[in-house]
Motif scaffolding. Sequence first.
Motif, PDB file in Angstrom:
ATOM      1  N   MET A   1     -18.669 -35.458 -41.514  1.00 20.48           N
ATOM      2  CA  MET A   1     -18.576 -34.749 -40.296  1.00 20.48           C
ATOM      3  C   MET A   1     -17.202 -35.059 -39.533  1.00 20.48           C
ATOM      4  SD  MET A   1     -21.483 -33.906 -37.439  1.00 20.48           S
ATOM      5  CE  MET A   1     -22.421 -33.377 -38.728  1.00 20.48           C
ATOM      6  N   THR A   2     -16.941 -36.371 -39.497  1.00 21.24           N
ATOM      7  CA  THR A   2     -15.624 -36.769 -38.804  1.00 21.24           C
ATOM      8  C   THR A   2     -14.663 -36.405 -39.373  1.00 21.24           C
ATOM      9  OG1 THR A   2     -17.010 -38.921 -38.044  1.00 21.24           O
ATOM     10  CG2 THR A   2     -14.540 -38.932 -38.356  1.00 21.24           C
ATOM     11  N   GLU A   3     -14.399 -36.068 -40.733  1.00 21.99           N
ATOM     12  CA  GLU A   3     -13.274 -35.366 -41.571  1.00 21.99           C
ATOM     13  C   GLU A   3     -13.156 -34.146 -41.206  1.00 21.99           C
ATOM     14  OE1 GLU A   3     -13.867 -36.215 -45.587  1.00 21.99           O
ATOM     15  OE2 GLU A   3     -13.472 -38.437 -45.530  1.00 21.99           O
ATOM     16  N   ARG A   4     -14.441 -33.367 -40.949  1.00 22.80           N
ATOM     17  CA  ARG A   4     -14.238 -32.001 -40.664  1.00 22.80           C
ATOM     18  C   ARG A   4     -13.982 -31.836 -39.348  1.00 22.80           C
ATOM     19  NH1 ARG A   4     -19.962 -28.317 -39.761  1.00 22.80           N
ATOM     20  NH2 ARG A   4     -18.920 -26.423 -39.569  1.00 22.80           N
ATOM     21  N   LEU A   5     -14.278 -32.670 -38.277  1.00 18.66           N
ATOM     22  CA  LEU A   5     -13.938 -32.532 -36.984  1.00 18.66           C
ATOM     23  C   LEU A   5     -12.241 -32.735 -36.923  1.00 18.66           C
ATOM     24  CD1 LEU A   5     -14.176 -32.145 -33.936  1.00 18.66           C
ATOM     25  CD2 LEU A   5     -14.655 -34.609 -33.823  1.00 18.66           C
ATOM     26  N   ALA A   6     -11.642 -33.894 -37.857  1.00 15.17           N
ATOM     27  CA  ALA A   6     -10.298 -34.111 -37.933  1.00 15.17           C
ATOM     28  C   ALA A   6      -9.515 -32.836 -38.352  1.00 15.17           C
ATOM     29  CB  ALA A   6     -10.139 -35.268 -38.702  1.00 15.17           C
ATOM     30  N   GLU A   7      -9.973 -32.092 -39.384  1.00 15.06           N
ATOM     31  CA  GLU A   7      -9.474 -30.989 -40.127  1.00 15.06           C
ATOM     32  C   GLU A   7      -9.451 -29.896 -38.997  1.00 15.06           C
ATOM     33  OE1 GLU A   7      -7.475 -28.468 -42.700  1.00 15.06           O
ATOM     34  OE2 GLU A   7      -7.609 -30.564 -42.713  1.00 15.06           O
ATOM     35  N   THR A   8     -10.530 -29.768 -38.201  1.00 14.37           N
ATOM     36  CA  THR A   8     -10.593 -28.525 -37.294  1.00 14.37           C
ATOM     37  C   THR A   8      -9.528 -28.938 -36.116  1.00 14.37           C
ATOM     38  OG1 THR A   8     -12.860 -28.237 -37.844  1.00 14.37           O
ATOM     39  CG2 THR A   8     -11.831 -27.092 -35.835  1.00 14.37           C
ATOM     40  N   THR A   9      -9.451 -30.241 -35.743  1.00 11.67           N
ATOM     41  CA  THR A   9      -8.578 -30.419 -34.619  1.00 11.67           C
ATOM     42  C   THR A   9      -7.198 -30.316 -35.162  1.00 11.67           C
ATOM     43  OG1 THR A   9     -10.026 -31.975 -33.955  1.00 11.67           O
ATOM     44  CG2 THR A   9      -7.697 -32.182 -33.182  1.00 11.67           C
ATOM     45  N   ARG A  10      -6.785 -30.636 -36.448  1.00 11.27           N
ATOM     46  CA  ARG A  10      -5.257 -30.400 -37.033  1.00 11.27           C
ATOM     47  C   ARG A  10      -5.120 -29.080 -37.000  1.00 11.27           C
ATOM     48  NH1 ARG A  10      -3.136 -28.598 -41.233  1.00 11.27           N
ATOM     49  NH2 ARG A  10      -5.105 -28.583 -42.325  1.00 11.27           N
ATOM     50  N   ARG A  11      -5.919 -28.080 -37.430  1.00  7.68           N
ATOM     51  CA  ARG A  11      -5.680 -26.725 -37.418  1.00  7.68           C
ATOM     52  C   ARG A  11      -5.643 -26.072 -36.056  1.00  7.68           C
ATOM     53  NH1 ARG A  11     -10.444 -23.747 -40.683  1.00  7.68           N
ATOM     54  NH2 ARG A  11      -9.142 -21.963 -40.031  1.00  7.68           N
ATOM     55  N   ILE A  12      -6.053 -26.560 -35.041  1.00  4.79           N
ATOM     56  CA  ILE A  12      -5.851 -26.203 -33.566  1.00  4.79           C
ATOM     57  C   ILE A  12      -4.616 -26.405 -33.312  1.00  4.79           C
ATOM     58  CG2 ILE A  12      -6.705 -26.524 -31.226  1.00  4.79           C
ATOM     59  CD1 ILE A  12      -9.659 -26.709 -32.154  1.00  4.79           C
ATOM     60  N   ARG A  13      -4.262 -27.658 -33.491  1.00  2.86           N
ATOM     61  CA  ARG A  13      -2.712 -27.924 -33.240  1.00  2.86           C
ATOM     62  C   ARG A  13      -1.602 -27.246 -34.150  1.00  2.86           C
ATOM     63  NH1 ARG A  13      -3.441 -34.682 -33.378  1.00  2.86           N
ATOM     64  NH2 ARG A  13      -4.692 -34.801 -31.465  1.00  2.86           N
ATOM     65  N   SER A  14      -1.978 -26.834 -35.079  1.00  4.61           N
ATOM     66  CA  SER A  14      -1.058 -25.974 -36.058  1.00  4.61           C
ATOM     67  C   SER A  14      -0.854 -24.582 -35.262  1.00  4.61           C
ATOM     68  CB  SER A  14      -1.516 -25.969 -37.693  1.00  4.61           C
ATOM     69  OG  SER A  14      -1.431 -27.203 -38.101  1.00  4.61           O
ATOM     70  N   VAL A  15      -2.187 -24.087 -35.080  1.00  2.64           N
ATOM     71  CA  VAL A  15      -1.941 -22.670 -34.412  1.00  2.64           C
ATOM     72  C   VAL A  15      -1.393 -22.802 -33.113  1.00  2.64           C
ATOM     73  CG1 VAL A  15      -3.745 -20.853 -33.453  1.00  2.64           C
ATOM     74  CG2 VAL A  15      -4.322 -22.099 -35.572  1.00  2.64           C
ATOM     75  N   GLN A  16      -1.768 -23.768 -32.237  1.00  2.00           N
ATOM     76  CA  GLN A  16      -0.824 -23.760 -30.979  1.00  2.00           C
ATOM     77  C   GLN A  16       0.640 -24.055 -31.017  1.00  2.00           C
ATOM     78  OE1 GLN A  16      -3.078 -27.180 -29.312  1.00  2.00           O
ATOM     79  NE2 GLN A  16      -4.260 -26.116 -28.093  1.00  2.00           N
ATOM     80  N   GLN A  17       1.005 -24.884 -32.004  1.00  2.00           N
ATOM     81  CA  GLN A  17       2.416 -24.633 -32.444  1.00  2.00           C
ATOM     82  C   GLN A  17       3.040 -23.258 -32.821  1.00  2.00           C
ATOM     83  OE1 GLN A  17       2.793 -27.838 -35.089  1.00  2.00           O
ATOM     84  NE2 GLN A  17       2.224 -29.456 -33.755  1.00  2.00           N
ATOM     85  N   LEU A  18       2.283 -22.894 -33.772  1.00  3.52           N
ATOM     86  CA  LEU A  18       2.713 -21.194 -34.099  1.00  3.52           C
ATOM     87  C   LEU A  18       2.812 -20.329 -33.129  1.00  3.52           C
ATOM     88  CD1 LEU A  18       3.399 -19.725 -36.690  1.00  3.52           C
ATOM     89  CD2 LEU A  18       1.209 -19.231 -37.148  1.00  3.52           C
ATOM     90  N   ASP A  19       1.699 -20.556 -32.223  1.00  5.08           N
ATOM     91  CA  ASP A  19       1.670 -19.340 -30.995  1.00  5.08           C
ATOM     92  C   ASP A  19       2.960 -19.887 -30.163  1.00  5.08           C
ATOM     93  OD1 ASP A  19      -0.016 -17.871 -29.226  1.00  5.08           O
ATOM     94  OD2 ASP A  19       0.275 -19.372 -28.087  1.00  5.08           O
ATOM     95  N   ALA A  20       3.467 -20.950 -30.148  1.00  6.57           N
ATOM     96  CA  ALA A  20       4.526 -21.238 -29.213  1.00  6.57           C
ATOM     97  C   ALA A  20       5.807 -20.597 -29.843  1.00  6.57           C
ATOM     98  CB  ALA A  20       4.763 -22.880 -28.959  1.00  6.57           C
ATOM     99  N   VAL A  21       5.839 -20.867 -31.281  1.00  3.65           N
ATOM    100  CA  VAL A  21       7.028 -20.315 -31.956  1.00  3.65           C
ATOM    101  C   VAL A  21       7.044 -18.646 -31.773  1.00  3.65           C
ATOM    102  CG1 VAL A  21       8.049 -19.863 -34.254  1.00  3.65           C
ATOM    103  CG2 VAL A  21       7.179 -21.988 -33.454  1.00  3.65           C
ATOM    104  N   VAL A  22       5.854 -18.090 -32.052  1.00  5.66           N
ATOM    105  CA  VAL A  22       5.681 -16.628 -31.808  1.00  5.66           C
ATOM    106  C   VAL A  22       6.331 -16.031 -30.421  1.00  5.66           C
ATOM    107  CG1 VAL A  22       4.027 -14.797 -31.757  1.00  5.66           C
ATOM    108  CG2 VAL A  22       4.091 -16.351 -33.704  1.00  5.66           C
ATOM    109  N   THR A  23       5.685 -16.907 -29.377  1.00  8.95           N
ATOM    110  CA  THR A  23       6.057 -16.634 -28.083  1.00  8.95           C
ATOM    111  C   THR A  23       7.560 -16.776 -27.803  1.00  8.95           C
ATOM    112  OG1 THR A  23       3.763 -17.437 -27.360  1.00  8.95           O
ATOM    113  CG2 THR A  23       5.621 -17.164 -25.744  1.00  8.95           C
ATOM    114  N   ALA A  24       8.276 -17.761 -28.374  1.00 12.11           N
ATOM    115  CA  ALA A  24       9.795 -17.820 -28.256  1.00 12.11           C
ATOM    116  C   ALA A  24      10.520 -16.731 -28.981  1.00 12.11           C
ATOM    117  CB  ALA A  24      10.098 -19.278 -28.673  1.00 12.11           C
ATOM    118  N   MET A  25      10.027 -16.213 -30.053  1.00 11.41           N
ATOM    119  CA  MET A  25      10.611 -15.273 -30.992  1.00 11.41           C
ATOM    120  C   MET A  25      10.421 -13.910 -30.017  1.00 11.41           C
ATOM    121  SD  MET A  25       9.514 -16.032 -34.922  1.00 11.41           S
ATOM    122  CE  MET A  25      10.026 -14.721 -35.283  1.00 11.41           C
ATOM    123  N   ARG A  26       9.217 -13.664 -29.488  1.00 14.51           N
ATOM    124  CA  ARG A  26       9.173 -12.447 -28.729  1.00 14.51           C
ATOM    125  C   ARG A  26      10.029 -12.550 -27.557  1.00 14.51           C
ATOM    126  NH1 ARG A  26       3.537 -11.632 -25.423  1.00 14.51           N
ATOM    127  NH2 ARG A  26       4.523 -13.334 -24.439  1.00 14.51           N
ATOM    128  N   GLY A  27      10.050 -13.539 -26.726  1.00 12.61           N
ATOM    129  CA  GLY A  27      10.798 -13.611 -25.676  1.00 12.61           C
ATOM    130  C   GLY A  27      12.483 -13.501 -25.935  1.00 12.61           C
TER     131      GLY A  27
END
Length: 282
Positions: A1-27
């Motif tokens: 379960m700890t590995e599952r939580l770590a993987e989910t947290t990693r995916r959240i960070r990746s999505v947040q980084q991608l969201d920042a890139v998308v926002t910059a491209m839109r601007g």
Amino acid sequence: MTERLAETTRRIRSVQQLDAVVTAMRGISASRVQQAHALLQGVRAHAAIIGRAIGQALPLLPDNHDATTIRAGRRALILFCAEQGFAGAFSDRMLEAARVTANSQDLFLIGSRGGGLAVERRLRLFWHAPMVPHANLVAVLAGRIADALYAWLADRPGPRVDVMVPIWSAAGGVAAERRSLLPFDFRRFAVKASGQAPLTTLPPARLLARLAEEYVFAELCEAALTAFAAENEARVATMLGAKGNLETMLTDLQVLERQIRQEEITAEVVELASSAGARRSA
């Protein structure tokens, strides 16, 4: 379960980084749209001035001189496509609009992304150039197109040249608008009678030829700016859609993260309760 939580947290960070890139491209794209629209006003004003000058100069021609020569000959099409990706179906729609007549015309294509797609579709390009990265460089691009076009015109009798310009609308997306560029039709400029003839230093025919060249250059600038704005408007719309999907994905991942944490806490409480019960029994 700890590995599952770590993987989910990693995916959240990746999505947040991608969201920042998308926002910059839109601007960046939105800023380019505003710049292009501001420059379009000046280009259209310049074309209007040249048009009025042509109208004033036309009466200087002798009555037996025909300023409109329209003949049948080889055709060319100037086609504007996307320079970069993340613009949705921008290039596909432009290429599809040009496909009907592409085999019977020499194709002048602007846009690196569109050029690659044209090769994949086995369209033969007579001339190709990338779109400029900034709107204030459009005059340079228009000059390059004009030079290539006049070189093409040199040995072709009765040529006809059209421009396929992408027009963006929020409701329908990108649409191809076909405009006639050459032969130059002087009849579209209203000739108003004036009490005083304009002062000139060139023969009327030569003066009108130069004014026509300047007007064609202004039309190429307007077409390139319109295409530049349309591509970036398409990218803004694409980035808005991507941002909405990322926000939905991020919300789902955060809900999943809370559920995993809740399950871990519940499992730890159950394990602690079992250990305490076992000690009391002993």
